[in-house]
Design an enzyme around this catalytic site. Structure first.
Site, PDB file in Angstrom:
ATOM      1  CD  GLU A  68      -2.783   1.262   2.392  1.00 26.15           C
ATOM      2  OE1 GLU A  68      -2.774   0.370   3.254  1.00 26.15           O
ATOM      3  OE2 GLU A  68      -3.525   2.253   2.433  1.00 26.15           O
ATOM      4  NE  ARG A 303       4.048  -8.108   9.899  1.00 22.71           N
ATOM      5  CZ  ARG A 303       3.359  -7.322   9.065  1.00 22.71           C
ATOM      6  NH1 ARG A 303       2.255  -7.750   8.515  1.00 22.71           N
ATOM      7  NH2 ARG A 303       3.777  -6.115   8.787  1.00 22.71           N
ATOM      8  CE  LYS A 313       3.217  -0.046   4.528  1.00 20.36           C
ATOM      9  NZ  LYS A 313       2.448  -0.090   3.308  1.00 20.36           N
TER      10      LYS A 313
HETATM   11  P1  ATP Z   1       2.813  -2.373   7.704  1.00 19.73           P
HETATM   12  O1  ATP Z   1       2.147  -3.011   8.863  1.00 19.73           O
HETATM   13  O2  ATP Z   1       4.244  -2.051   7.902  1.00 19.73           O
HETATM   14  O3  ATP Z   1       2.039  -1.234   7.120  1.00 19.73           O
HETATM   15  P2  ATP Z   1       1.656  -3.918   5.748  1.00 19.73           P
HETATM   16  O4  ATP Z   1       1.552  -5.376   5.667  1.00 19.73           O
HETATM   17  O5  ATP Z   1       0.430  -3.220   6.147  1.00 19.73           O
HETATM   18  O6  ATP Z   1       2.867  -3.519   6.645  1.00 19.73           O
HETATM   19  P3  ATP Z   1       1.673  -3.526   2.975  1.00 19.73           P
HETATM   20  O7  ATP Z   1       2.118  -2.386   2.176  1.00 19.73           O
HETATM   21  O8  ATP Z   1       0.235  -3.877   2.993  1.00 19.73           O
HETATM   22  O9  ATP Z   1       2.176  -3.276   4.431  1.00 19.73           O
HETATM   23  O10 ATP Z   1       2.541  -4.800   2.666  1.00 19.73           O
HETATM   24  C1  ATP Z   1       2.859  -5.255   1.385  1.00 19.73           C
HETATM   25  C2  ATP Z   1       3.239  -6.707   1.477  1.00 19.73           C
HETATM   26  O11 ATP Z   1       4.369  -6.882   2.329  1.00 19.73           O
HETATM   27  C3  ATP Z   1       2.114  -7.505   2.083  1.00 19.73           C
HETATM   28  O12 ATP Z   1       1.947  -8.667   1.307  1.00 19.73           O
HETATM   29  C4  ATP Z   1       2.590  -7.829   3.458  1.00 19.73           C
HETATM   30  O13 ATP Z   1       2.056  -9.016   3.912  1.00 19.73           O
HETATM   31  C5  ATP Z   1       4.107  -7.884   3.277  1.00 19.73           C
HETATM   32  N1  ATP Z   1       4.806  -7.605   4.529  1.00 19.73           N
HETATM   33  C6  ATP Z   1       4.730  -6.482   5.271  1.00 19.73           C
HETATM   34  N2  ATP Z   1       5.483  -6.597   6.370  1.00 19.73           N
HETATM   35  C7  ATP Z   1       6.066  -7.814   6.337  1.00 19.73           C
HETATM   36  C8  ATP Z   1       6.965  -8.533   7.206  1.00 19.73           C
HETATM   37  N3  ATP Z   1       7.404  -8.004   8.333  1.00 19.73           N
HETATM   38  N4  ATP Z   1       7.357  -9.762   6.835  1.00 19.73           N
HETATM   39  C9  ATP Z   1       6.922 -10.302   5.689  1.00 19.73           C
HETATM   40  N5  ATP Z   1       6.087  -9.688   4.829  1.00 19.73           N
HETATM   41  C10 ATP Z   1       5.657  -8.460   5.139  1.00 19.73           C
HETATM   42 MG    MG Z   2      -1.222  -3.292   5.024  1.00 21.61          MG
END
Ligand code: ATP
Ligand code: MG
Length: 601
Positions: A68, A303, A313
């Site tokens: 995102e 994760r 984020k």
């Molecule tokens: P955040 O909580 O930091 O905002 P998010 O999952 O909401 O992380 P996205 O931009 O939606 O952020 O993530 C893009 C992709 O990266 C998603 O498929 C998510 O599952 C993956 N991802 C994010 N953080 C991790 C992590 N710590 N380990 C593995 N994959 C991750």
């Molecule tokens: Mg997300």
């Protein structure tokens, strides 16, 4: 879970972490069974008719990385990137880079650009089979709306006018089933008309939502009539004000995957409960002939988490917005832009995430494993040089006895100790030198083998000196150290090693030392799990985690290219800070120390 439970005892090495990748087995299974072999590809994302009009899909698998664009990518994302792009390459497929931009308020083009830049920097590419596969979920808003209309007509979705709080209360919990909304059985035509009103801006934010009509008794709370669409009178960075209704993640994501012909949709574990709705939704859209069959499937993996590091984020954004760090690319941040500025290489990051495999559980690793991955990458490649962080003057009092009128004598050292082909570096010894303040002490603690009055040390690549005294400044601190050269000890001359010493120190001659600002970093957070207590992570910030020193480096570094890592002997790996890189003023970031224990502060 406390980090200590998740981290193996003893010296943590990447190789200790299970590298089994169960996602690979799932792909292999589906390829063997030919699950997706009959799919067609219309040359771009689209509905069933679009794809059926195309030829057979040239990609054996289609995966996607769907960030995102509401912040910068961090080390956790590197894991997902490595997994998806890596598996796609391995199986002769493609990984789409998809901006999951369905949330107008928090997203913007600057983040999109930063994401694109960092995935490229990591070395990945979304060009394949003659086209680019960079997509935006917002391009699918029309289809999503159309699909929602179809669900309403089928009696599978309805407009609910309860408040968010009421809906939450009526949803029930693990101990009780959900209560049906009075709007649940309203005629489809009625829901459709309201849904159009929602789209046409007739209603205010929150006045009503579109919900799926699924199963209020399901033990999976996500199946209890989840919200599919909300009213948001907000401008979107790409679609502008064209829409004032926006799809929820649970609805949008499966459709994005289906339109793009994704085969395997890898999500992190917090989306496990979404899997059932994913299949429900795409099952109906396939049945209605709207998306191609067979639809993609979602699989969840754990994760990646690092000790002492925040990978959220939202919280990283708080650090930036509150000015607690200098920006998203502050070298103490776990963002990819921060790590790059710190001196991390794409190869080190790729190796790091590859080494962590994929498992069904969240992985906790000590942050030192990340630094170790960088050291492993730089050890064989980084040129060596000497540097001094906290300069202290060393005067060689019998210089003239040894070298007469010469004000300097030439010294050489290998550019890399194991790679003779990289050649030699040249510098000179003189009567006045800079040494590091930490290499001198008035009263040595046990085991201290460097300079103190009466002791002998070797000046690396130079000669042996014996400390004869020192002067103090007004604060009682050493202001200069005096030493005499021990004759016949010049490095590289016969018999030089006859005089045995226990310590060797690095140095620079005053006449050719290049001034350099050195930024030395400690962990940004002192706690193993800084955000274990929610937003209290600020309490664990180490405000002294950046230290700037005015030091010197060897003249061989004077014209160093921006981004070229170097090893300053005994001090660590450094890189010129790209934000401050200009001729005549050297600013170096310490990427990592040479050993973990040597975390100099
Ligand atoms: P955040 O909580 O930091 O905002 P998010 O999952 O909401 O992380 P996205 O931009 O939606 O952020 O993530 C893009 C992709 O990266 C998603 O498929 C998510 O599952 C993956 N991802 C994010 N953080 C991790 C992590 N710590 N380990 C593995 N994959 C991750
Ligand atoms: Mg997300």
């Amino acid at each position: 879970m406390p980090v200590s439970q998740g981290i193996r005892a003893g010296k943590p090495e990447l190789a200790d972490v299970a590298t089994a990748n169960f996602l690979r087995s799932i792909i292999e299974r589906d390829l063997r069974a030919g699950v997706y072999a009959g799919r067609r590809w219309g040359g771009s994302p689209g509905d069933a008719a679009h794809h059926v009009a195309g030829g057979p899909d040239p990609a054996r698998v289609r995966l996607r990385f769907p960030p995102e664009p509401n912040g910068h990518l961090h080390i956790g994302h590197a894991k997902s990137i490595g997994l998806n792009f890596g598996l796609a390459r391995e199986f002769g497929g493609v990984c789409h880079l998809r901006m999951d931009d369905t949330n107008p308020e928090k997203e913007d083009q600057g983040y999109v650009d930063a994401i694109v830049e960092m995935v490229r920097w990591l070395g990945w590419d979304w060009r394949a089979f003659g086209s680019e596969h960079l997509y935006h979920a917002s391009d699918y808003f029309d289809f999503m709306f159309r699909a929602a209309e179809a669900l309403i007509v089928e009696g599978l979705a309805y407009v609910d006018e309860h408040s968010a709080a009421d809906m939450q209360a009526m949803r029930g919990d693990f101990g009780s089933i959900g209560v049906a909304s009075v709007w649940r059985d309203r005629p489809a035509a009625d829901s459709l008309a309201r849904f159009h009103d929602m789209r046409d801006g007739v209603h205010a934010d929150g006045a009503m939502v579109l919900r799926a009509r699924t199963d209020l008794a399901s033990s999976n709370l996500q199946m209890r009539d989840p919200v599919l669409y909300r009213i948001r009178h907000a401008a979107h960075h790409r679609s502008g004000t064209r829409w004032c209704v926006y799809p929820a993640y649970i609805y949008a994501h499966p459709i994005e995957d289906a339109l793009e012909n994704i085969t395997h949709s890898f999500a992190t574990l917090e989306f496990v409960e979404h899997g059932e709705f994913y299949d429900w939704l795409l099952g109906h859209l396939v049945r209605l002939g709207m998306v191609q069959s067979p639809p993609p499937r979602q699989y969840e993996f754990g994760r990646l988490n690092l000790s002492h590091v925040i990978t959220s984020k939202r919280r990283l954004k708080a650090l930036v917005d509150e000015g607690l760090v200098s920006g998203w690319d502050d070298p103490r941040m776990p963002t990819l832009s921060g790590l790059r500025r710190r001196g991390y290489t794409p190869a080190a990051l790729r190796r790091f995430v590859e080494g962590t495999g994929a498992s069904r559980h969240a992985i906790w690793l000590p942050d030192s494993t990340l630094e170790q991955a960088l050291r492993s990458d730089l050890e064989d490649t980084a040129p060596r040089a000497m540097g001094v962080v906290e300069p202290l003057l060393l005067e060689l009092t019998n210089w003239a006895d040894e070298f007469g009128d010469a004000d300097r004598v030439a010294c050489t050292a290998p550019v890399h100790p194991q790679r003779a082909e990289l050649g030699q570096r040249h510098f000179a010894l003189g009567p006045r030198l800079w040494i590091d303040r930490t290499d001198f002490t008035e009263v040595p603690p046990p085991g201290f083998h460097r300079l103190f009055p009466g002791n002998r040390v070797r000046l690396k690549y130079g000669l042996v000196v014996e400390c004869t005294g020192f002067c103090k400044d007004a604060h009682g601190q050493p202001a200069s150290v005096q030493a005499r050269i021990v004759p016949d000890t010049r490095s590289g001359t016969p018999g030089a090693e006859r005089v045995k010493v226990k310590g060797t120190i690095t140095w620079l001659a005053q006449h050719d030392a290049v001034p350099a600002t050195m930024r030395l970093y400690a962990r940004l957070f002192t706690a193993e799990q800084p955000d274990a207590d929610g937003d209290d992570f600020r309490r664990h910030l180490d405000l002294g985690s950046l230290r700037e020193a005015r030091g010197f480096v060897e003249a061989s570094l004077a014209g160093i290219a921006c981004g070229q890592p170097v090893q300053l002997e005994r001090l660590g790996y450094f890189v010129s800070d790209p934000r401050d890189h200009r001729a005549g003023a050297m600013v170096l970031n310490r990427s990592t120390t040479l050993r973990d224990a040597a975390r100099l502060r």
